[in-house]
Design an enzyme around this catalytic site. Structure first.
Site, short mmCIF file in Angstrom:
data_model
loop_
_atom_site.label_atom_id
_atom_site.label_comp_id
_atom_site.label_asym_id
_atom_site.label_seq_id
_atom_site.Cartn_x
_atom_site.Cartn_y
_atom_site.Cartn_z
N GLU A 455 2.34 -0.94 -4.04
CA GLU A 455 0.98 -0.96 -4.58
C GLU A 455 0.05 -1.82 -3.75
O GLU A 455 -0.76 -2.58 -4.28
CB GLU A 455 0.96 -1.38 -6.05
CG GLU A 455 1.54 -0.32 -6.97
CD GLU A 455 1.41 -0.65 -8.44
OE1 GLU A 455 0.51 -1.41 -8.80
OE2 GLU A 455 2.22 -0.14 -9.20
C1 LIG Z 1 9.77 0.47 -1.31
C2 LIG Z 1 8.41 1.04 -1.32
C3 LIG Z 1 8.03 1.91 -2.33
C4 LIG Z 1 6.77 2.51 -2.30
N1 LIG Z 1 6.45 3.47 -3.24
C5 LIG Z 1 5.31 4.21 -3.07
C6 LIG Z 1 5.04 5.34 -3.89
O1 LIG Z 1 5.82 5.68 -4.81
N2 LIG Z 1 3.93 6.05 -3.64
C7 LIG Z 1 3.05 5.72 -2.65
O2 LIG Z 1 2.08 6.41 -2.47
N3 LIG Z 1 3.26 4.63 -1.87
C8 LIG Z 1 4.37 3.88 -2.05
N4 LIG Z 1 4.61 2.79 -1.25
C9 LIG Z 1 3.62 2.40 -0.26
C10 LIG Z 1 2.98 1.04 -0.48
O3 LIG Z 1 2.10 1.03 -1.55
C11 LIG Z 1 2.34 0.71 0.87
O4 LIG Z 1 3.40 0.44 1.72
C12 LIG Z 1 1.49 -0.45 0.90
O5 LIG Z 1 0.30 -0.12 0.35
C13 LIG Z 1 1.25 -1.00 2.34
O6 LIG Z 1 1.19 -0.04 3.34
P1 LIG Z 1 2.03 -0.24 4.70
O7 LIG Z 1 3.43 -0.54 4.34
O8 LIG Z 1 1.81 0.93 5.56
O9 LIG Z 1 1.43 -1.55 5.36
P2 LIG Z 1 0.19 -1.70 6.36
O10 LIG Z 1 -0.99 -0.98 5.84
O11 LIG Z 1 0.64 -1.36 7.73
O12 LIG Z 1 -0.10 -3.24 6.25
C14 LIG Z 1 0.70 -4.24 6.89
C15 LIG Z 1 0.20 -5.62 6.49
O13 LIG Z 1 -1.17 -5.79 6.86
C16 LIG Z 1 -1.93 -6.23 5.76
N5 LIG Z 1 -3.28 -5.69 5.84
C17 LIG Z 1 -3.68 -4.43 6.13
N6 LIG Z 1 -5.02 -4.36 6.08
C18 LIG Z 1 -5.49 -5.57 5.75
C19 LIG Z 1 -6.78 -6.14 5.53
N7 LIG Z 1 -7.89 -5.46 5.65
N8 LIG Z 1 -6.87 -7.44 5.20
C20 LIG Z 1 -5.76 -8.19 5.09
N9 LIG Z 1 -4.52 -7.72 5.26
C21 LIG Z 1 -4.38 -6.42 5.59
C22 LIG Z 1 -1.20 -5.69 4.54
O14 LIG Z 1 -1.49 -6.48 3.38
C23 LIG Z 1 0.26 -5.83 4.98
O15 LIG Z 1 0.67 -7.15 4.72
C24 LIG Z 1 5.85 2.16 -1.29
C25 LIG Z 1 6.22 1.25 -0.29
C26 LIG Z 1 7.47 0.70 -0.29
C27 LIG Z 1 7.85 -0.23 0.81
#
Ligand SMILES: Cc1cc2nc3c(=O)[nH]c(=O)nc-3n(C[C@H](O)[C@H](O)[C@H](O)COP(=O)(O)OP(=O)(O)OC[C@H]3O[C@@H](n4cnc5c(N)ncnc54)[C@H](O)[C@@H]3O)c2cc1C
Length: 758
Positions: A455
């Site tokens: 989330e």
């Molecule tokens: C186990 C698991 C279950 C999940 N289940 C679902 C699901 O059921 N459905 C679904 O749709 N998604 C799901 N997700 C996706 C999850 O919600 C996203 O992974 C999450 O929103 C972050 O995306 P990312 O991993 O690509 O990180 P990235 O977007 O690559 O971010 C990497 C880091 O950079 C930081 N960051 C990025 N932009 C900014 C900013 N502007 N300011 C400060 N910090 C920033 C983020 O906070 C994070 O710490 C799941 C993820 C996991 C790992």
């Protein structure tokens, strides 16, 4: 310096009272300048900003909270039916869960557990009874997830997803009657397994930037030519995706042939699509930190769906982002906080017991000051977490949809879980590190980042969402001022802006005056609720809420729209607001639990901790402000005698540690709602049993030690003198049996696993 303040106040006073001067000197200048500087906002940003509503967060933003608003909130309570479900099916489910077996042998929940979950409507907690669901309150939903999480995080996530941002929630809020009638009964009884697919390889935190698309077109579907959508997408990390029968899919909708209207880009849309639809591929599984819950990618190539697959039908085309943000405004506050509190309470109870059972240097390790300090932090943090969980659930059950508060509790409680689990790992030492069926904590340690990342990861939640959204939604004037600045009719906008500006200046000045008075008097005379134990914390909350409101106003004034990119400042302001909210919850929770005298150390720790953290974040903001002299001046007004708040006092450490090292009503209240068992073959059950046995034997042990001190018995461990102590009638045989029993169970509780096949 004081002359400067007086001149400033007088000048501002003149500006407010003489409207002609104000309009000419101030309003026109600010209006023109700020109109130019207004930051651009995308549609998805605007919809995220407008999602949900505000509650106690808005009161904290005024700098003068109306205590009645939190006092009047009824405490969360379970109905008889909800209690019976938790004591019945939830208890049974927990008993069926063996997290080690699930994680390392099966990589999945056993078939009988899946069946039990489906047949007992665990996927229909939020679905109304009329559709075959349980129709529980949000508090009951939270209690269910919390208890399961204390047994198996994989099982908790499996139950969480259909009940949080799954298709059921979207259908309940936006579905057509036909969609509700078809899907809700099937979801409630587990005939459909839902997954929600938003995230993709290119769209993680910035999910609104997804490249997944759908074009409106005509195609043949089930033998008929129909108007529908041709979809192409690639998603990943989708929980329950590998076993889903229906996908809640988010995509960007286009109408290139103008079949619906002149508009080509219709915006993000959500559809409910059976996974057997031609063109859909459900990929392999991800392996999220060894967890066994189902998670994986999926994609679709030229998948055609009829229009009635769109949640809410044609009326909701392009409304997907708003729908998601509205659902998240409450959903975020329930599942992950419940999971975090479940983990924290469970570890707190077991680590406390372990610290009593495990001996080194001839003493229980909990008797050492270093370990006490860690135990105290765990107990205080868990109390604070549970307070925030329960009070927030009560607010949601009372009809609030507090988007900013939900972000606060998701961020703060998952981070607090990280601290409690880490502390627990230190107390367990090697027995926490060596994984195996007998290790109750190692798996939780591994899984922490999952809760933090799901989330939207916490860095983003903290630095972008909480203060960014909070300032606009909770500030008494900002949103209306922004609206006036964006007014197409410039003179109408100027008139509205002038009115708002004069009110805003009055608001700022009254907060400034109060800030000065609170700083000098330490808010001693402020009228707040509370009793002898809690009143002074209410007063400090009043003081810091005022300081926060003033500082937030000052940051907005001095940095303006650029604050959006100044994440180090907005992150710290988010921390101030978060800790003020947590402290408010602690006070409310203490009252809800009947102001228990035994819980006062927990109240003290949690309030002192959150006030200190709020102060530290506030002071850090002053260092980062661009207008140095006014920033230093403001800090001096608010904190004239330096830093008033210290971290939790040392005197509390022993009291809190004792609370976890002894069997007490306070310990039971603190850890209420987690799964307990007294099976000596179970990872946590064996510790609970040994703890009780060691406590029962403690008076006998004391007798033996006293006899040793008086030279009636030789020196050495109590076990080595047991026989002799019975012979010379210092203790009787029953008492010796207690010691033997405690020792046997203690040795069982400190055992770790070893493997021959590694
Ligand atoms: C186990 C698991 C279950 C999940 N289940 C679902 C699901 O059921 N459905 C679904 O749709 N998604 C799901 N997700 C996706 C999850 O919600 C996203 O992974 C999450 O929103 C972050 O995306 P990312 O991993 O690509 O990180 P990235 O977007 O690559 O971010 C990497 C880091 O950079 C930081 N960051 C990025 N932009 C900014 C900013 N502007 N300011 C400060 N910090 C920033 C983020 O906070 C994070 O710490 C799941 C993820 C996991 C790992």
């Amino acid at each position: 310096m004081s002359e400067f303040i007086i001149v400033l106040i007088l000048l501002a006073g003149i500006c407010i009272s003489v409207s002609a001067i104000r309009r000419t000197v101030l309003t026109r200048y600010l209006f023109n300048k700020m109109r130019m500087l207004m930051p651009g906002m995308s549609q998805t940003e605007r919809e995220a900003l407008e999602a949900g509503d505000t509650w106690w967060d808005a009161e904290l933003f005024t700098g003068k909270p109306d205590w009645k608003k939190i006092q009047q909130l009824p405490a969360s309570e379970l109905t008889d039916e909800e209690q019976a479900f938790i004591a019945g099916p939830v208890e049974t489910l927990c008993g069926m869960l063996d997290d080690w077996d699930i994680t390392y042998n099966r990589h999945d929940l056993p078939a009988e557990v899946w069946d039990f979950i489906k047949h007992n409507q665990f996927c229909g907690i939020i679905i109304p009874k009329s559709y075959g669901g349980l129709e529980f309150s949000d508090y009951a939903h939270s209690q269910v997830v919390m208890k399961i999480a204390s047994r198996s995080a994989s099982a908790a996530v499996t139950v969480m997803v259909p009940n949080s941002l799954g298709p059921a929630k979207l259908l309940l809020n936006y579905g057509t009657q036909q969609q509700k009638d078809y899907y809700l009964p099937r979801l409630a009884k587990g005939a459909e397994i839902p997954a929600f697919a938003l995230t993709g390889p290119q769209a993680g935190s910035d999910a609104g930037a997804m490249p997944d698309s759908g074009d409106i077109c005509y195609a043949e579907f089930e033998g008929k030519q129909q108007l529908g959508i041709r979809l192409n997408w690639e998603k990943r990390y989708i929980t329950l995706g590998p076993v889903a029968t229906v996908l809640g899919l988010a995509f960007k909708l286009y109408d290139p042939d103008h079949l619906l209207s002149d508009k080509e880009q219709l915006g993000i849309t959500v559809a409910l699509i059976p996974t057997h639809t031609p063109g859909i591929s459900i990929g392999k599984r991800h392996y999220p930190l060894d967890s066994a819950f189902m998670n994986g990618p999926n994609w679709g190539e030229n998948v055609f769906i009829p229009m009635d697959y769109v949640i809410g039908g044609v009326d909701q085309l392009g409304q997907g982002w708003k729908m998601l943000m509205q659902c998240l405004a409450t959903g975020r506050a329930i599942s992950l906080p419940a999971l975090s509190v479940g983990a924290a309470k469970f570890i707190c109870r077991n680590s406390g017991a372990y610290a009593r059972v495990r001996t080194q240097f001839n003493l229980p390790i909990g008797a050492f000051e270093g370990v006490e300090e860690v135990l105290a932090r765990m107990a205080g943090t868990s109390y604070l977490m549970d307070a925030a969980r329960q009070v927030t659930c009560a607010a949601i059950d009372s009809g609030y949809k507090p988007a900013i508060i939900s972000a606060i509790v998701k961020y703060q409680l998952t981070e607090a879980m990280r601290r409690v689990v880490n502390d627990g790992m230190d107390i367990q030492g090697g027995s926490g590190i060596c994984l195996g069926p007998m290790n109750y904590i190692g798996r939780l340690y591994q899984i922490i980042p999952v809760g933090i990342t799901v989330e939207g990861a916490n860095i983003l939640t903290r630095s972008m969402m909480i203060f960014g959204q909070g300032a606009v939604r909770c500030h008494p004037y900002l949103q209306r001022e922004m609206k006036a600045l964006g007014e197409a009719d410039k003179s109408k906008g100027l008139a509205e802006f002038d009115q708002l500006l004069s009110q805003h200046i009055r608001f700022f000045l009254s907060n400034l005056t109060r800030g000065l008075w609170f700083g000098l008097s330490n808010a001693y005379f402020s009228q707040t609720p509370g009793n002898k134990a809690s009143r002074s914390y209410y007063q400090q909350l009043a003081r810091l809420s005022n300081s926060f409101a003033l500082t937030a106003d000052f940051a907005l004034l001095s940095i303006g729209g650029k604050l959006k990119r100044k994440e180090r400042i907005s992150g710290r302001l988010a921390d101030v607001l978060s800790h003020l909210y947590l402290c408010s919850c602690v006070l409310k929770h203490f009252e809800n639990q009947g102001e228990q005298i035994d819980d006062i150390p927990l109240l003290d720790w949690a309030c002192q901790y959150s006030l200190h953290r709020a102060q530290q974040s506030l002071l850090a903001v002053f260092w980062l402000m661009p207008m140095r002299i006014p920033a230093v001046l403001l800090r001096t007004i608010l904190f004239p005698f330096g830093k008033p708040y210290a971290p939790p006092k040392d005197v509390l450490i022993g009291k809190l540690a004792q609370l976890l090292l002894n069997d007490s009503a306070s310990r039971d209240r603190l850890t209420a709602g987690v799964y307990l068992n007294e099976n000596t073959e179970d990872a946590s059950g064996r510790i609970e049993v040994a703890f009780k046995a060691v406590l029962s034997a403690a008076p006998v042990e004391a007798k033996l030690k006293a006899a040793q001190k008086n030279a009636e018995l030789p020196k050495g461990s109590v076990n080595s003198v047991l026989k002799q102590a019975v012979q010379v009638n210092i203790i009787n045989q029953a008492e010796a049996d207690l010691i033997n029993q405690a020792e046997r169970l203690r040795l069982n509780a400190i055992k770790v696993d070893a493997f021959s096949n590694l």
